[in-house]
Scaffold this motif. Structure first.
Motif, short mmCIF file in Angstrom:
data_model
loop_
_atom_site.label_atom_id
_atom_site.label_comp_id
_atom_site.label_asym_id
_atom_site.label_seq_id
_atom_site.Cartn_x
_atom_site.Cartn_y
_atom_site.Cartn_z
N GLU A 1 -28.81 -24.86 -4.46
CA GLU A 1 -29.54 -25.96 -5.14
C GLU A 1 -28.40 -26.67 -6.06
OE1 GLU A 1 -32.85 -26.66 -8.56
OE2 GLU A 1 -33.04 -24.83 -7.50
N LEU A 2 -27.74 -26.21 -6.81
CA LEU A 2 -26.86 -26.93 -7.80
C LEU A 2 -25.51 -27.39 -7.19
CD1 LEU A 2 -27.34 -24.60 -10.90
CD2 LEU A 2 -28.51 -26.72 -10.39
N LEU A 3 -25.13 -26.83 -6.47
CA LEU A 3 -23.64 -26.90 -5.94
C LEU A 3 -23.65 -27.71 -4.36
CD1 LEU A 3 -21.84 -23.68 -6.44
CD2 LEU A 3 -21.48 -25.67 -7.75
N THR A 4 -24.85 -27.60 -3.68
CA THR A 4 -24.76 -28.53 -2.56
C THR A 4 -26.06 -29.75 -2.22
OG1 THR A 4 -26.44 -26.80 -1.38
CG2 THR A 4 -24.27 -25.72 -1.37
N TYR A 5 -26.17 -30.02 -3.46
CA TYR A 5 -27.19 -31.27 -3.24
C TYR A 5 -28.53 -30.91 -2.77
CZ TYR A 5 -22.79 -34.07 -3.71
OH TYR A 5 -21.47 -34.57 -4.37
N ASP A 6 -28.87 -29.73 -3.48
CA ASP A 6 -30.10 -29.08 -3.12
C ASP A 6 -30.26 -28.96 -1.75
OD1 ASP A 6 -32.53 -28.15 -3.67
OD2 ASP A 6 -33.52 -30.20 -3.77
N GLY A 7 -29.40 -28.33 -0.98
CA GLY A 7 -29.21 -28.09 0.35
C GLY A 7 -29.01 -28.89 1.37
N ALA A 8 -28.62 -30.11 0.82
CA ALA A 8 -28.19 -31.34 1.85
C ALA A 8 -26.86 -30.83 2.60
CB ALA A 8 -28.07 -32.48 1.44
N MET A 9 -26.10 -30.05 2.05
CA MET A 9 -25.00 -29.80 2.69
C MET A 9 -24.66 -28.83 3.84
SD MET A 9 -21.34 -28.10 0.72
CE MET A 9 -21.32 -29.29 -0.71
N MET A 10 -24.24 -28.85 5.04
CA MET A 10 -24.10 -28.23 6.14
C MET A 10 -23.70 -26.58 5.71
SD MET A 10 -22.44 -30.28 9.23
CE MET A 10 -20.85 -30.43 8.36
N GLY A 11 -24.44 -25.88 6.33
CA GLY A 11 -23.93 -24.32 5.91
C GLY A 11 -25.26 -23.75 5.03
N PHE A 12 -25.94 -24.88 4.47
CA PHE A 12 -26.69 -24.42 3.30
C PHE A 12 -28.20 -25.16 3.55
CE2 PHE A 12 -22.78 -23.89 1.43
CZ PHE A 12 -22.85 -22.48 0.57
N SER A 13 -28.05 -25.97 4.66
CA SER A 13 -29.50 -26.67 4.69
C SER A 13 -30.35 -25.74 5.64
CB SER A 13 -28.92 -27.95 5.99
OG SER A 13 -28.17 -28.69 5.17
N PRO A 14 -31.65 -26.02 5.34
CA PRO A 14 -32.84 -25.28 6.14
C PRO A 14 -32.51 -25.72 7.67
CG PRO A 14 -33.90 -26.48 4.30
CD PRO A 14 -32.47 -27.08 4.36
N TYR A 15 -32.93 -24.76 8.49
CA TYR A 15 -32.84 -24.91 9.89
C TYR A 15 -34.00 -26.17 10.29
CZ TYR A 15 -32.66 -24.41 15.02
OH TYR A 15 -32.65 -24.47 16.19
N GLY A 16 -33.43 -26.85 11.08
CA GLY A 16 -34.47 -28.22 11.52
C GLY A 16 -33.66 -28.97 12.22
N PRO A 17 -34.40 -30.40 12.54
CA PRO A 17 -33.75 -31.32 13.09
C PRO A 17 -32.52 -32.02 12.22
CG PRO A 17 -36.25 -31.42 13.17
CD PRO A 17 -35.79 -30.55 12.13
N TYR A 18 -32.74 -31.90 10.97
CA TYR A 18 -31.33 -32.54 10.28
C TYR A 18 -30.12 -31.72 10.51
CZ TYR A 18 -28.65 -33.16 6.00
OH TYR A 18 -27.50 -33.39 5.29
N LEU A 19 -30.35 -30.31 10.38
CA LEU A 19 -29.16 -29.62 10.43
C LEU A 19 -28.66 -29.50 11.97
CD1 LEU A 19 -26.78 -27.59 9.51
CD2 LEU A 19 -28.50 -25.70 9.63
N ALA A 20 -29.58 -28.99 12.69
CA ALA A 20 -29.37 -28.84 14.19
C ALA A 20 -28.99 -30.00 14.70
CB ALA A 20 -30.75 -28.06 14.87
N VAL A 21 -29.52 -31.21 14.80
CA VAL A 21 -29.54 -32.11 15.62
C VAL A 21 -28.63 -33.48 15.01
CG1 VAL A 21 -30.36 -34.08 17.15
CG2 VAL A 21 -31.52 -31.97 16.90
N LYS A 22 -29.08 -33.86 14.00
CA LYS A 22 -28.45 -35.26 13.38
C LYS A 22 -26.99 -34.91 12.87
CE LYS A 22 -31.81 -37.75 14.21
NZ LYS A 22 -31.58 -39.16 15.16
N VAL A 23 -26.79 -34.10 11.79
CA VAL A 23 -25.65 -34.10 11.15
C VAL A 23 -24.57 -33.43 11.85
CG1 VAL A 23 -24.42 -33.26 9.07
CG2 VAL A 23 -26.55 -34.19 8.64
N ARG A 24 -25.02 -32.34 12.66
CA ARG A 24 -23.72 -31.76 13.38
C ARG A 24 -23.44 -32.54 14.64
NH1 ARG A 24 -26.17 -26.07 16.33
NH2 ARG A 24 -27.25 -27.46 17.46
N LYS A 25 -24.52 -33.37 15.25
CA LYS A 25 -23.97 -34.22 16.15
C LYS A 25 -22.99 -35.12 15.81
CE LYS A 25 -25.92 -37.26 19.79
NZ LYS A 25 -27.03 -37.83 20.23
N ILE A 26 -23.34 -35.63 14.56
CA ILE A 26 -22.48 -36.73 14.12
C ILE A 26 -20.89 -36.07 13.77
CG2 ILE A 26 -21.98 -38.12 11.80
CD1 ILE A 26 -25.06 -38.48 11.70
#
Length: 269
Positions: free
Chosen positions: A48-73
């Motif tokens: 929460e405190l170090l990764t922008y509340d889970g916005a950082m790859m490796g700490f993000s909840p599994y879902g479209p944001y992590l699995a598709v968008k950011v990883r693809k970019i």
């Protein structure tokens, strides 16, 4: 415990229940047949405190944001063969700068106390190779470098930020009481929360400065010869509003850029 309870059982960790797997067959099933069920990431004080509340790859909840968008970019814009080949001159120029600074260090010091030893100069190569790696990564991600530390003044200028990188790995590996007992978080037992906030602030100040500099250059119409990853992220978010997935584009840009820098730093830990 496996002999008593079998290859798979649960234990209580504070208010949470944890699954313990002790056989490779069961572990394989968890990460193949039931991989999606185990792809989630627990929310901890550090995430929460170090990764922008889970916005950082490796700490993000599994879902479209992590699995598709950011990883693809990341894969297409930074790690593709085409992109790596395009950035070849960045790596070459940093190696040349590395050798030039190393030679300068030798040339400036060979007439000193080391003269009696055949003009040899003692050099901590681990630190130099670490700076080389960091400079290549920084130029690729944010178009910046920290140079090569050859004196006390240089070391002091980047000491805080580089310490922040090391502290990040330390605090993400620390178990906080509030991770198991959230209702005790307000006590900040051990002072972990305060220390994590300090580290997060040090890293964010640096990344925020880089992001604002990129925005100023874009607003001024300054055309760069080669765009770095932060530039490409700005382009993606400008042209594809859905890529943000309801989040803040600046936060995602900073979190992703910092995650890639940290990923490169793990090779030096």
């Amino acid at each position: 415990m496996a002999e008593k309870y079998g290859p798979i059982f649960t234990i209580k960790m504070g208010v949470y229940r944890a699954l313990v797997v002790s056989s490779w067959e069961t572990a394989k099933e968890c990460f193949t047949t039931h991989d999606k069920a185990f792809s989630g990431r627990p929310k901890t004080l550090a995430s929460e405190l170090l990764t922008y509340d889970g916005a950082m790859m490796g700490f993000s909840p599994y879902g479209p944001y992590l699995a598709v968008k950011v990883r693809k970019i990341t894969t297409v814009e930074l790690l593709s063969n085409y992109r790596l080949e395009k950035l070849k001159d960045v790596r070459e120029s940093e190696v040349r700068a590395f050798l030039k600074e190393l030679y300068k260090l030798w040339d400036d010091n060979r007439g000193g106390a080391s003269k009696s030893k055949g003009n040899m100069v003692l050099v901590e190569m681990k630190r130099w190779f670490g700076d080389l790696t960091l400079n290549i990564v920084l130029r690729t991600i944010v178009g910046q470098t920290v140079g090569y530390i050859t004196n006390v003044e240089d070391e002091e200028s980047v000491k805080g930020w580089k310490k922040g990188l090391k502290d990040f790995f330390h605090w993400t590996g620390v178990f906080s009481v509030s991770d198991a007992l959230p209702f005790l978080r307000f006590l900040d037992l051990g002072g972990h929360g305060k220390a994590m906030k300090k580290t997060a602030k040090e890293l964010d100040l640096a990344v925020e400065d880089w992001l604002q500099e990129h925005k100023r250059k874009r607003a001024a119409g300054i055309v760069k010869g080669k765009e770095d990853f932060m530039d490409l992220m700005l382009d993606v978010f400008d042209n594809d509003a859905e890529a943000v997935q309801g989040g803040d584009s600046d936060t995602i840009n900073k979190a992703t850029s910092l995650a890639l820098i940290l990923a490169a730093q793990t090779r030096q830990q």
